[in-house]
Enzyme design. Structure first.
Site, PDB file in Angstrom:
ATOM      1  N   GLU A 160       0.851  -1.192   0.000  1.00  0.00           N
ATOM      2  CA  GLU A 160       0.000   0.000   0.000  1.00  0.00           C
ATOM      3  C   GLU A 160       0.878   1.230   0.000  1.00  0.00           C
ATOM      4  OE1 GLU A 160      -3.153   0.201   2.936  1.00  0.00           O
ATOM      5  OE2 GLU A 160      -2.883   2.377   3.144  1.00  0.00           O
ATOM      6  N   GLU A 165      -2.313  11.521   3.220  1.00  0.00           N
ATOM      7  CA  GLU A 165      -3.374  11.361   4.208  1.00  0.00           C
ATOM      8  C   GLU A 165      -3.379  12.593   5.102  1.00  0.00           C
ATOM      9  OE1 GLU A 165      -4.149   6.942   5.497  1.00  0.00           O
ATOM     10  OE2 GLU A 165      -2.003   7.359   5.623  1.00  0.00           O
TER      11      GLU A 165
END
Length: 567
Positions: A160, A165
């Protein structure tokens, strides 16, 4: 609303960073997939898939509170922008009622290697968690676009890549964004991350970028690199990034993003464009003028000096010795320094070195075979870790090392702070004051060698780290030329009573009268190669090469550092 800056100007900017700071190793120039969001209405179903299926258990991961829907109210295009809208509304789907809705989009395009740019404005309300990220096309995840045809492994074996974020980092600035890598070697609260401060996220658009090459992942904010992931050993545990990945765009609610205020109504992530670049020109020209030679040699390291020329601008070098094989990227026509560390003193090593371009064309004189013998164990090292500053401050600190070779002293400092961008370093001699620019080794590790020193004399040096927005200067450290010394850190009686076998085979089994909170292992260049905060009495070192390392052990405010030998 569209950013109309010609791509060639951006390419020049990336080239500046590639050759000026070596943080972007491969420049990708051909636009292969994009969405400019020019047609108002639903998102383009030829390019995007709404992932709405709840995972097993009826709830999304990380304690999130939302349903992801394919409703036009949660994702739509208007006036050249994609809106992903998280809303406070009761919604029942798949037999489950939740109080928030949002959207989670999968790109129907997957790729391997290239650069992705996403220009976006983020929601900053408490409880929101906007994300721009990627998953391996082979992930077995319910409802994912590729899962039914290609899902063969579970997370995190798929790999990932969190490009951006926001909202899940308590204590950070509201303008802080972070990139994180999740692999089998480190996932969940992964140690592989780097963040930066953006300007006014609530009101400004920013370009969030990932430059993904066969050698490293580099993350950029508005064209400026701020974090690079480049593990020394690349295998399925540390580097599942040799297969295709796809893009995800979503806004989650609650969970690790914190409590959603009762006053919350809705929040949106606005995306101006998504663009993916690769290099599509067929390359049939092999690298030429390939040379390899020996540089600096110590008792534990050998420097290899590599060079080759190629029309693509990038050379991939493979260095094999013993059972080890590692890949490195270099710029065409620019000498590449590769330091092989963790070696044994007074030992002859044979290296087989090849050069290829990214299309796989091999240099005609592959492989070049060279030999070098490490110095005897008379090379003397004094090193330590600190966060003390005489000017400015350090958020984490730095490693320092003084190493005598004959009458020369090699001084190496490694900045551990991850919040500094565009770092350069200058060695300061205390008296008479003199400043020397240091050479970047890798990441934020810098070195400089002072020559013709007198054995037994005392020298005093510190380092100025300059970076975007300021500088921090370490304390001066005294070193007796030709001496070895213990780490310059304080030891404490209880922690100092711990024991473990040394040399080490595969695991470090620690016996300690007190709890060990954290363990870190550094190579002699100051690069952290292991970090562990769970099961700290048993440390797996099977992925490390044989050689000498430094292990830091923490308990509360106490810390000790010891040298270890891995067989």
């Amino acid at each position: 609303m569209k950013n109309t800056t010609p791509y060639k100007l951006l390419l020049s900017f990336f080239l500046f960073f590639q050759f000026g700071f070596a943080q972007v190793d491969v420049v990708y120039s051909d636009l292969v997939w994009s969405d400019e969001f020019n047609t108002s209405g639903p998102v383009d179903s030829n390019k995007w898939h709404h992932q709405t299926q709840l995972p097993l258990g009826g709830s999304w991961f990380n304690g999130e509170l939302q349903h992801y829907t394919n409703l036009l109210s949660n994702s739509y295009v208007n006036a050249g922008l994609l809106y992903i809208v998280a809303k406070n509304e009761s919604f029942t789907d798949q037999g489950v009622t939740k109080q928030y809705t949002s959207a989670r989009l999968n790109s129907k395009f997957a790729f391997k290697y290239g650069r992705i740019d996403v220009r976006a404005k983020l929601p900053v309300q408490t409880g929101t968690w906007p994300a721009i990220w990627m998953l391996g096309k082979n992930v077995n995840e319910p409802g994912g676009y590729f899962a039914s045809s290609f899902g063969s492994v579970d997370w995190p074996a798929c790999g990932e890549i969190d490009i951006m974020e926001h909202g899940i980092f308590p204590g950070q600035s509201i303008n802080y964004v972070q990139s994180t890598i999740h692999t089998p070697s480190s996932f969940g609260g992964s140690v592989n991350n780097g963040g930066t401060i953006a300007s006014d996220l609530a009101n400004n658009y920013h370009v969030y970028s990932l430059n993904w090459s066969p050698f490293q992942l580099t993350f950029l904010l508005d064209g400026v690199p701020y974090y690079t992931y480049n593990p020394a050993v690349k295998n399925s545990n540390t580097w599942p990034f040799n297969l295709e990945q796809y893009l995800l765009l979503n806004v989650a609610m609650g969970g690790v993003a914190g409590t959603v205020p009762t006053s919350f109504t809705q929040a949106s992530m606005l995306i101006d464009y998504v663009r993916v670049y690769q290099n599509n020109t067929v390359d049939t020209q092999a690298p030429y003028n390939f040379t390899a030679s020996i540089g600096a040699v110590t008792s534990t390291s050998i420097e290899l000096l590599l060079n080759a020329t190629d029309n693509s601008g990038t050379i991939g070098y493979n260095v094999a010795y013993g059972s080890n094989s590692n890949d490195y990227a270099g710029a065409s026509g620019v000498q590449k320094s590769v330091i092989i560390s963790g070696l044994n003193p007074s030992t002859n090593y044979s290296f087989s070195i090849t050069a290829k371009d990214l299309a796989g064309n091999s240099a005609a004189n592959n492989p070049i075979l060279i030999n070098a013998t490490t110095l005897p164990n008379s090379t003397l090292i004094c090193s330590g870790t600190s966060n003390l500053a005489q000017i400015g401050s350090f958020s984490t600190g730095y490693n320092y090392e003084f190493q005598t070779n004959g009458t020369d002293v090699k001084i190496t400092y490694d900045l551990l702070d991850t919040d500094k961008v565009g770092v350069v370093a200058f060695l300061w001699r205390q008296s008479p004051f003199t400043e020397y620019q240091m050479t970047n080794v890798t990441g934020n590790s810098f070195t400089h060698t002072i020559t013709n020193q007198t054995i037994g004399s005392t020298i005093n040096y510190g380092v100025k780290f300059a970076y975007a927005g300021g500088m921090s200067v370490t304390n001066y450290y005294s070193y007796v030329v030709g001496s070895a010394c213990s780490m310059g850190v304080t030891t404490f009686s209880e922690l100092n009573q711990l024991t473990f076998s040394n040399p080490i085979d595969d695991f470090i089994e620690i016996n300690s009268p007190i709890k060990i909170d954290k363990v870190e292992i550094y190579n002699l260049l100051g690069t952290m190669v292991v970090a562990q905060e769970l099961d700290t009495n048993r440390i797996d070192v099977t992925n490390l090469q044989s050689g000498v390392f430094l292990i830091s052990l923490y308990s509360g405010e106490e810390k000790i550092v010891r040298k270890i030998i891995i067989k």
